[in-house]
Design an enzyme around this catalytic site. Structure first.
Site, PDB file in Angstrom:
ATOM      1  N   HIS A 150       0.828  -1.205  -0.112  1.00  0.00           N
ATOM      2  CA  HIS A 150       0.104  -0.014  -0.169  1.00  0.00           C
ATOM      3  C   HIS A 150       0.897   1.258   0.092  1.00  0.00           C
ATOM      4  O   HIS A 150       0.821   2.264  -0.758  1.00  0.00           O
ATOM      5  CB  HIS A 150      -0.883   0.153   1.358  1.00  0.00           C
ATOM      6  CG  HIS A 150      -1.967   1.100   1.315  1.00  0.00           C
ATOM      7  ND1 HIS A 150      -3.134   1.059   1.331  1.00  0.00           N
ATOM      8  CD2 HIS A 150      -1.587   2.436   1.839  1.00  0.00           C
ATOM      9  CE1 HIS A 150      -3.612   2.201   1.616  1.00  0.00           C
ATOM     10  NE2 HIS A 150      -2.796   3.134   1.822  1.00  0.00           N
ATOM     11  N   GLU A 151       1.855   1.243   0.806  1.00  0.00           N
ATOM     12  CA  GLU A 151       2.488   2.651   0.827  1.00  0.00           C
ATOM     13  C   GLU A 151       3.721   2.816  -0.167  1.00  0.00           C
ATOM     14  O   GLU A 151       3.841   3.911  -1.042  1.00  0.00           O
ATOM     15  CB  GLU A 151       3.534   2.593   2.174  1.00  0.00           C
ATOM     16  CG  GLU A 151       3.041   2.488   3.696  1.00  0.00           C
ATOM     17  CD  GLU A 151       1.874   3.559   3.979  1.00  0.00           C
ATOM     18  OE1 GLU A 151       2.126   4.486   3.129  1.00  0.00           O
ATOM     19  OE2 GLU A 151       0.847   3.461   4.516  1.00  0.00           O
ATOM     20  N   HIS A 154       1.698   4.165  -3.116  1.00  0.00           N
ATOM     21  CA  HIS A 154       1.553   5.712  -2.893  1.00  0.00           C
ATOM     22  C   HIS A 154       2.874   6.282  -3.538  1.00  0.00           C
ATOM     23  O   HIS A 154       2.740   7.249  -4.365  1.00  0.00           O
ATOM     24  CB  HIS A 154       1.475   6.088  -1.338  1.00  0.00           C
ATOM     25  CG  HIS A 154       0.148   6.123  -0.663  1.00  0.00           C
ATOM     26  ND1 HIS A 154      -0.930   6.280  -1.352  1.00  0.00           N
ATOM     27  CD2 HIS A 154      -0.062   5.445   0.570  1.00  0.00           C
ATOM     28  CE1 HIS A 154      -1.920   6.295  -0.556  1.00  0.00           C
ATOM     29  NE2 HIS A 154      -1.458   5.628   0.773  1.00  0.00           N
ATOM     30  N   HIS A 160      -5.994   6.810  -2.477  1.00  0.00           N
ATOM     31  CA  HIS A 160      -6.704   5.700  -1.847  1.00  0.00           C
ATOM     32  C   HIS A 160      -8.015   5.605  -2.839  1.00  0.00           C
ATOM     33  O   HIS A 160      -8.493   6.499  -3.595  1.00  0.00           O
ATOM     34  CB  HIS A 160      -7.312   6.243  -0.480  1.00  0.00           C
ATOM     35  CG  HIS A 160      -6.208   6.161   0.445  1.00  0.00           C
ATOM     36  ND1 HIS A 160      -5.930   7.427   1.372  1.00  0.00           N
ATOM     37  CD2 HIS A 160      -5.292   5.264   0.786  1.00  0.00           C
ATOM     38  CE1 HIS A 160      -4.722   7.092   2.012  1.00  0.00           C
ATOM     39  NE2 HIS A 160      -4.513   5.943   1.779  1.00  0.00           N
TER      40      HIS A 160
HETATM   41 ZN   LIG Z   1      -2.673   5.130   2.333  1.00  0.00          ZN
END
Ligand SMILES: [Zn+2]
Length: 258
Positions: A150-151, A154, A160
């Site tokens: 997830h990071e 980004h 999101h």
């Molecule tokens: Zn996030």
């Protein structure tokens, strides 16, 4: 059932209910009180179908993410989890993660200076940036494989899922259940340019989707309710969904996706 048994049953039911709830207040992606929970700097550009940054100026040059893992911060098992997460992304795309040399101008510094997991910038910047992964048990918190991915997404340019511009067709935001200071985390109406969904449908199973009670005033009340099937996947942190994979490959113009 006598009164004592009834009281005990109710107490146990209440306990098991609260124990089984996903508590966003313990979710390390939601703890740090940054924008949308884990974004240190609020994205400055957004567009209809927002979710993935399409302005190529924010894509990592040569599809290569340079990184530096702070010395002495992580033990070998945690280091392995970080590298395995990078490897998973490499396996399903043409993106590469390369350890930064000492003269590398831009790179993402991976630290564990603070609690929680958060990312300084969405996408590439021509400077050093930072991702923090709060140390904890493996397969929990920031060290769920999906949370590391997830990071890293980004870092590669994903925001999101719940702020996608078409989200209202797929989820209902229960504004009344959101804690007031976090209402901003659900806004999706900026009108600047530079974002896209690359023709992909809203994805409940995205590793970039938050759990259904994210930022709730009361953790037993949902803030995001699915309007179509698949809502039970919201908040999964096992890894990239098929849609995440396609978006990433389209974004970085990987062979076969151009
Ligand atoms: Zn996030």
């Amino acid at each position: 059932m006598n009164t004592f048994t009834l009281a005990l049953t109710l107490l146990l039911a209440k306990h098991s209910l609260s124990a089984s709830l996903t508590d966003w207040q313990r979710d390390p992606e939601l703890l740090p009180n940054f924008f949308q929970g884990d974004l240190v700097n609020r994205p400055s550009i957004a567009k209809w179908r927002r979710n993935v940054i399409s302005n190529t100026i924010y894509h990592w040059p040569n599809r290569t993410v340079f990184y530096f893992i702070e010395n002495g911060t992580f033990d070998e098992p945690h280091l392995q989890y970080i590298r395995r997460s990078m490897h998973r992304i490499e396996k399903i795309s043409c993106v590469k993660f390369v350890e930064a040399s000492s003269d590398q101008k831009y790179f993402v510094n991976i630290t564990s200076d603070e609690d929680g997991c958060h990312c300084e910038y969405i996408g590439w910047r021509n400077q050093r940036s930072r991702v923090n992964l709060g140390i904890g048990a493996l397969d929990q918190g920031c060290f769920r494989m999906g949370s590391i991915i997830h990071e890293l997404l980004h870092v590669l340019g994903f925001e999101h899922q719940h702020v996608a511009q078409d989200r209202d067709e797929y989820v209902r935001i229960l504004w009344e259940n959101i804690s007031p200071e976090n209402i901003i985390n659900f806004f999706n109406n900026e009108t600047y340019i530079g974002w896209n969904n690359y023709g992909e449908e809203y994805d409940y199973g995205s590793v970039m989707h938050y759990i259904s009670n994210a930022f709730a005033k009361n953790m037993s009340q949902p803030t995001i309710v699915a309007l179509k099937t698949g809502g039970s996947k919201m908040g999964q942190r096992r890894g990239l969904s098929k849609t995440d994979v396609r978006k990433l490959n389209k974004m970085y113009k990987c062979p076969g996706y151009v």
